[in-house]
Design a protein around this motif. Sequence first.
Motif, PDB file in Angstrom:
ATOM      1  N   PRO A 128     -12.247  17.416  63.395  1.00 42.06           N
ATOM      2  CA  PRO A 128     -13.284  18.367  62.972  1.00 42.06           C
ATOM      3  C   PRO A 128     -12.929  19.037  61.652  1.00 42.06           C
ATOM      4  CG  PRO A 128     -11.943  19.328  64.716  1.00 42.06           C
ATOM      5  CD  PRO A 128     -11.479  17.908  64.559  1.00 42.06           C
ATOM      6  N   LEU A 129     -13.961  19.543  60.994  1.00 37.16           N
ATOM      7  CA  LEU A 129     -13.823  20.364  59.782  1.00 37.16           C
ATOM      8  C   LEU A 129     -13.094  19.641  58.653  1.00 37.16           C
ATOM      9  CD1 LEU A 129     -13.022  23.817  61.434  1.00 37.16           C
ATOM     10  CD2 LEU A 129     -15.198  23.056  60.467  1.00 37.16           C
ATOM     11  N   ILE A 130     -13.444  18.370  58.460  1.00 37.56           N
ATOM     12  CA  ILE A 130     -12.911  17.608  57.335  1.00 37.56           C
ATOM     13  C   ILE A 130     -13.951  17.611  56.219  1.00 37.56           C
ATOM     14  CG2 ILE A 130     -12.112  15.364  56.545  1.00 37.56           C
ATOM     15  CD1 ILE A 130     -10.184  16.762  58.432  1.00 37.56           C
ATOM     16  N   PRO A 131     -13.609  18.090  55.032  1.00 42.34           N
ATOM     17  CA  PRO A 131     -14.600  18.130  53.952  1.00 42.34           C
ATOM     18  C   PRO A 131     -14.979  16.733  53.491  1.00 42.34           C
ATOM     19  CG  PRO A 131     -12.423  18.699  53.130  1.00 42.34           C
ATOM     20  CD  PRO A 131     -12.300  18.621  54.621  1.00 42.34           C
ATOM     21  N   PRO A 132     -16.208  16.520  53.070  1.00 46.68           N
ATOM     22  CA  PRO A 132     -16.621  15.207  52.552  1.00 46.68           C
ATOM     23  C   PRO A 132     -16.043  14.959  51.165  1.00 46.68           C
ATOM     24  CG  PRO A 132     -18.401  16.787  52.342  1.00 46.68           C
ATOM     25  CD  PRO A 132     -17.306  17.493  53.078  1.00 46.68           C
ATOM     26  N   PRO A 133     -16.079  13.719  50.684  1.00 45.89           N
ATOM     27  CA  PRO A 133     -15.640  13.454  49.304  1.00 45.89           C
ATOM     28  C   PRO A 133     -16.467  14.269  48.321  1.00 45.89           C
ATOM     29  CG  PRO A 133     -15.925  11.409  50.538  1.00 45.89           C
ATOM     30  CD  PRO A 133     -16.487  12.493  51.386  1.00 45.89           C
ATOM     31  N   GLN A 134     -15.798  14.797  47.310  1.00 46.44           N
ATOM     32  CA  GLN A 134     -16.508  15.636  46.353  1.00 46.44           C
ATOM     33  C   GLN A 134     -15.890  15.512  44.974  1.00 46.44           C
ATOM     34  OE1 GLN A 134     -15.790  19.906  47.546  1.00 46.44           O
ATOM     35  NE2 GLN A 134     -14.847  18.875  49.291  1.00 46.44           N
ATOM     36  N   ALA A 135     -16.712  15.772  43.968  1.00 46.54           N
ATOM     37  CA  ALA A 135     -16.263  15.681  42.583  1.00 46.54           C
ATOM     38  C   ALA A 135     -16.941  16.782  41.775  1.00 46.54           C
ATOM     39  CB  ALA A 135     -16.584  14.312  41.993  1.00 46.54           C
ATOM     40  N   ARG A 136     -16.270  17.171  40.721  1.00 53.98           N
ATOM     41  CA  ARG A 136     -16.813  18.198  39.830  1.00 53.98           C
ATOM     42  C   ARG A 136     -16.500  17.811  38.390  1.00 53.98           C
ATOM     43  NH1 ARG A 136     -18.372  23.526  39.392  1.00 53.98           N
ATOM     44  NH2 ARG A 136     -17.582  24.666  37.580  1.00 53.98           N
ATOM     45  N   THR A 137     -17.480  17.968  37.515  1.00 56.81           N
ATOM     46  CA  THR A 137     -17.264  17.727  36.102  1.00 56.81           C
ATOM     47  C   THR A 137     -17.895  18.850  35.303  1.00 56.81           C
ATOM     48  OG1 THR A 137     -17.475  16.091  34.310  1.00 56.81           O
ATOM     49  CG2 THR A 137     -19.359  16.331  35.801  1.00 56.81           C
ATOM     50  N   GLU A 138     -17.232  19.216  34.210  1.00 52.65           N
ATOM     51  CA  GLU A 138     -17.713  20.323  33.386  1.00 52.65           C
ATOM     52  C   GLU A 138     -17.456  20.021  31.920  1.00 52.65           C
ATOM     53  OE1 GLU A 138     -16.632  24.634  34.143  1.00 52.65           O
ATOM     54  OE2 GLU A 138     -15.673  24.284  32.190  1.00 52.65           O
ATOM     55  N   LEU A 139     -18.487  20.164  31.114  1.00 54.33           N
ATOM     56  CA  LEU A 139     -18.380  20.041  29.666  1.00 54.33           C
ATOM     57  C   LEU A 139     -18.460  21.438  29.072  1.00 54.33           C
ATOM     58  CD1 LEU A 139     -18.275  18.092  27.206  1.00 54.33           C
ATOM     59  CD2 LEU A 139     -20.786  18.238  27.168  1.00 54.33           C
ATOM     60  N   ARG A 140     -17.443  21.789  28.293  1.00 52.44           N
ATOM     61  CA  ARG A 140     -17.381  23.140  27.715  1.00 52.44           C
ATOM     62  C   ARG A 140     -17.257  23.043  26.198  1.00 52.44           C
ATOM     63  NH1 ARG A 140     -12.934  27.216  29.984  1.00 52.44           N
ATOM     64  NH2 ARG A 140     -13.886  26.394  31.896  1.00 52.44           N
ATOM     65  N   LEU A 141     -18.091  23.807  25.504  1.00 51.43           N
ATOM     66  CA  LEU A 141     -18.052  23.897  24.048  1.00 51.43           C
ATOM     67  C   LEU A 141     -17.646  25.314  23.677  1.00 51.43           C
ATOM     68  CD1 LEU A 141     -21.443  22.092  23.266  1.00 51.43           C
ATOM     69  CD2 LEU A 141     -19.178  21.075  23.525  1.00 51.43           C
ATOM     70  N   THR A 142     -16.586  25.443  22.905  1.00 55.05           N
ATOM     71  CA  THR A 142     -16.074  26.744  22.499  1.00 55.05           C
ATOM     72  C   THR A 142     -16.124  26.847  20.986  1.00 55.05           C
ATOM     73  OG1 THR A 142     -14.583  26.779  24.402  1.00 55.05           O
ATOM     74  CG2 THR A 142     -14.126  28.336  22.628  1.00 55.05           C
ATOM     75  N   ALA A 143     -16.743  27.901  20.485  1.00 52.34           N
ATOM     76  CA  ALA A 143     -16.899  28.066  19.037  1.00 52.34           C
ATOM     77  C   ALA A 143     -15.537  28.225  18.374  1.00 52.34           C
ATOM     78  CB  ALA A 143     -17.774  29.274  18.742  1.00 52.34           C
ATOM     79  N   PRO A 144     -15.320  27.592  17.213  1.00 48.69           N
ATOM     80  CA  PRO A 144     -14.045  27.751  16.500  1.00 48.69           C
ATOM     81  C   PRO A 144     -13.777  29.213  16.172  1.00 48.69           C
ATOM     82  CG  PRO A 144     -15.353  25.977  15.546  1.00 48.69           C
ATOM     83  CD  PRO A 144     -16.244  26.702  16.519  1.00 48.69           C
ATOM     84  N   VAL A 145     -12.502  29.551  16.103  1.00 44.76           N
ATOM     85  CA  VAL A 145     -12.104  30.924  15.798  1.00 44.76           C
ATOM     86  C   VAL A 145     -12.253  31.169  14.296  1.00 44.76           C
ATOM     87  CG1 VAL A 145     -10.236  32.599  15.880  1.00 44.76           C
ATOM     88  CG2 VAL A 145     -10.509  30.935  17.733  1.00 44.76           C
ATOM     89  N   HIS A 146     -13.028  32.177  13.963  1.00 47.27           N
ATOM     90  CA  HIS A 146     -13.204  32.579  12.559  1.00 47.27           C
ATOM     91  C   HIS A 146     -12.889  34.069  12.437  1.00 47.27           C
ATOM     92  CE1 HIS A 146     -14.803  28.719  11.360  1.00 47.27           C
ATOM     93  NE2 HIS A 146     -15.770  28.784  12.279  1.00 47.27           N
ATOM     94  N   ALA A 147     -13.112  34.572  11.282  1.00 49.34           N
ATOM     95  CA  ALA A 147     -12.829  35.989  11.042  1.00 49.34           C
ATOM     96  C   ALA A 147     -13.996  36.881  11.457  1.00 49.34           C
ATOM     97  CB  ALA A 147     -12.509  36.208   9.567  1.00 49.34           C
ATOM     98  N   SER A 148     -14.907  36.341  12.266  1.00 47.41           N
ATOM     99  CA  SER A 148     -16.073  37.112  12.677  1.00 47.41           C
ATOM    100  C   SER A 148     -15.708  38.087  13.786  1.00 47.41           C
ATOM    101  CB  SER A 148     -17.181  36.168  13.155  1.00 47.41           C
ATOM    102  OG  SER A 148     -16.781  35.566  14.368  1.00 47.41           O
TER     103      SER A 148
END
Length: 818
Positions: free
Chosen positions: A693-713
């Motif tokens: 009992p209580l066995i999790p099913p197969p699962q997957a996660r994917t995430e694409l992240r875009l981070t702005a370059p560091v500037h003097a702003s």
Amino acid sequence: MKIIALLFLLLPQLLIAQVVTISGSVRDTRQQAVPFASVAVPGTALGVTADADGHFSLPGVPANAVLRLQASAVGFAPVVKNVEPVAGLRVDFTLMAATAALTEVVVTGVGRATEIRRSPVPIAALSKREMQLNANTNAIDAAVRGVPGLSAVTTGPNISKPFIRGLGYNRVLTMYNGLRQEGQQWGDEHGLEVDNYDIDRVEVVKGPASLLYGSDAVAGVVNLLPALPSGPDGQLRGEALAEYQSVNGLFGNSLGLNYQKNGFQTSLRASYRLAHDYRNAVDGLVYNTGFRELTVTGMVGVQKNWGSAHFYLTAYDDHQGIPDGSRDSLSRRFTRQVGEGPADDIKNRPLVTDRELQSYQISSLRQHIQHYRLFNRSTFHLGEGELRLLLGVQQNHRQEFNHPTAPSQPGLDLRLTTYSYDARYLLPAWHGLEITVGGNGMTQVNRHQDATDFPIPAYTLADLGGFGVVKKAFGALEITGGLRYDTRVVRWADFYVAPNPATGFSGAAGAGTVGSELPFPSFRNTYQGVSASLGGSYALGPRLTLRANVARGYRAPNIPEIGSNGLDPGAHIVYLGNRDFQPEFSLQEDVGVLWQSPNWEASAEIFHNYVQNFIYQARLFDAVGQPVELVPGNATYQYQQAAARLYGLEISVNIHPAALPWLSWRSGAALVRGLNENAQLLERLGAAARYLPLIPPPQARTELRLTAPVHASRLADTYFRIGLDGVARQNQFYAVDGAETATAGYVLLSLGAGTTFRTRAGRDAVQVFLQADNVLNTSYQAHLNRLKYFEYYTASSNGRSGIYNPGRNVGVKVVVPF
């Protein structure tokens, strides 16, 4: 205890170790300063924050002992250097703008601070920054998102119990800053009594950790770590946080303060969260899933040349609704209980009004949990060795109010007091050997208060174990092994229950009381076990690492498993235990491959776990196949014991091209299979009994992240991300007597964005996080969602059964550091 007392007497003679100050700078790959980076020795209280120009000075470092010094900052991969402190030592760090995690140093599950990629035991870590990016209701849900192989059994949005590789409850040891969490965690509806906003880091050990922690760590460890003060000397620092989540109207507020000067350190945090019933597209607002939670956490300590000592005090108060899932058969609207026993006609209960569903007022049918901790963590430098001590006491008072005709009368009313102790000595390195020896344990007293329901007896428990761990490096090969012995004594006296004329309910009674019954005859037993572990890692060059580990875990049966004989009102289940249960012993093998390069990193882990005397719950049916209801309207479950086998794998890939430092693509997947090795049950019932009992099913996660370059702003750490969570259909479930059913697969889309507004001086002024989960408002039931089985009818008007998981949730979080 005599040995510890003697050590304290000898401290004036022992604490003469020479200490030095390490200085240096933290810069990025363009040789620009990384302001306010953290520089610390993981696993100790030694740490400092760099200034706005990236310069740091770390005093009080013991000389002539090789240490791991780690520099880290938000948006950069941490860097670790092995240093041998001497007077005038300067260490300069160069951080890469990446999200690499394999070089992180962990302190959980290993004798000493160790890099993740060199640990033979699979370990994962999650930072506060990663947790803040999500709209989480509790720390376990946050960790589940970021750690493949970690899942959770849930009962609504605020109750999540960690499962590691298919094993949970008392097989997973949950700790707060190294202090084991003890709060009636055996129940499905019993959550963790911690402040989600207070957690700075989560470390997860995947696999037997009994070697260092004893019983209850047979499946692994989840260690929730708060932050130490990090501001400059003599300056009061802190943060104010406000959060809102749409799915249940959650309002969260938290204020944290910290201060340090000349080695003195102190911090204080107070948090308050309030939520009404959560919503989904199938059920609408799910009645009685709201909560109200208040937590206060304080710390005071010193960091000196001789070591450190920190005292923690936490207070937790939570009012949590108890859902039961009763509905009108045609409209499928939720109903509420107003009567008891024969007067409670489940099919004709009154409907819950829209006003009640949207109200922040907690129903009279609720849990009230109060949890208090007081503990001390100390480190003493003894020459080139180090002594670490942890002494703590905690008390958990759990009340579950389940009497609608007497709202102030608790059904379950338990007060658990736990005294914990841990002492370990890190011997000086000798011919390349790093040896750690120690012992830990606890004493518990659990008593019923003004209760009417008695699912478990009042008991006393004493636990003690000792261990030794040895680590040795042979060039690129590092070998770690250890041995441990544990003993646990459990006992309780005859416990009688009789009708109480004053209340009209049952209550605790003496042996001679008229009408008394003896559901819990006296009991005493001693459980003993040996744990062992042997593993290693081999670095095939600077990028590829192989590791393997074999471990024997031990777990003594918990109190409900051996002593249950009554109704748990919050779970609506009558549990029956078995006094003849033997300890569980597991033998787990792990093999892993880890790759790290400037452009990407990846890991793959496979495991096999054979458990002797595995204990699990099975629903009780009578001879003609009808569910047994010892208490009307409540299911009956009986604990069983048999052999079990679990195996599976976890894969993670993190792509962060050096040519595109603003891009990160993370993916992870996990698979676990649990097989029931109960030969008699398999012969009688066949395929229905094949799986655990209580066995999790197969699962997957994917995430694409875009981070702005560091500037003097004036903007920094600006990001946008899109994520997909895919969960396969679970067809391999424990189907005996309908205890579990198949669960459909689903895919959830999430979106997130955020930024940090900075002052002209370069300090963070305001951090804003926006997150949308289940963007498409998908209707789904997680296989480990306990509310899935809250159904009173064999068929429903809309073809849906049970309660569904939360729907679309839009969250906004604002953090103001100062």
